[in-house]
Design a protein around this motif. Structure first.
Motif, short mmCIF file in Angstrom:
data_model
loop_
_atom_site.label_atom_id
_atom_site.label_comp_id
_atom_site.label_asym_id
_atom_site.label_seq_id
_atom_site.Cartn_x
_atom_site.Cartn_y
_atom_site.Cartn_z
N ALA A 64 -5.68 -5.03 4.18
CA ALA A 64 -6.20 -4.00 5.09
C ALA A 64 -5.79 -4.32 6.53
O ALA A 64 -5.41 -3.41 7.28
CB ALA A 64 -7.72 -3.90 4.97
N ALA A 65 -5.85 -5.57 6.90
CA ALA A 65 -5.44 -5.96 8.27
C ALA A 65 -3.95 -5.71 8.47
O ALA A 65 -3.54 -5.29 9.55
CB ALA A 65 -5.78 -7.44 8.51
N ARG A 66 -3.14 -5.94 7.46
CA ARG A 66 -1.70 -5.67 7.56
C ARG A 66 -1.44 -4.19 7.75
O ARG A 66 -0.59 -3.80 8.55
CB ARG A 66 -0.94 -6.19 6.35
N ARG A 67 -2.17 -3.37 7.01
CA ARG A 67 -2.01 -1.92 7.14
C ARG A 67 -2.41 -1.47 8.55
O ARG A 67 -1.70 -0.67 9.17
CB ARG A 67 -2.81 -1.18 6.08
N ARG A 68 -3.54 -1.98 9.05
CA ARG A 68 -3.97 -1.62 10.40
C ARG A 68 -2.94 -2.06 11.43
O ARG A 68 -2.62 -1.33 12.36
CB ARG A 68 -5.32 -2.27 10.73
#
Length: 74
Positions: A64-68
């Motif tokens: 999720a952090a990579r997507r953000r």
């Protein structure tokens, strides 16, 4: 000659420190004095792959952090 200032959040430094911490997010976050979520966000921002154990524990938050990070263009 004065020692160079090193940015601990620089991708290369962060990756090396993750290796020194034996690829353990918990240990690295204690070393950096920040929470695990912040450390995962830093690793994700610099596309530093997690170890297998860290992926099992924190993989969904990391992804999720990579997507953000990708959406914000960091």
């Amino acid at each position: 000659m004065q020692p160079r200032e090193v940015d601990p959040t620089d991708g290369r430094v962060l990756e090396r420190n993750y290796d020194y911490a034996q690829k353990n997010v918990r240990l690295l976050s204690m070393w950096y004095g920040c929470d695990i979520e912040r450390m995962l966000e830093l690793l994700a921002r610099h596309d530093i792959e997690l170890s297998r154990n860290d992926r099992l524990q924190f993989g969904s938050y990391y992804r999720a952090a990579r997507r953000r990070s990708a959406r914000s263009g960091e």
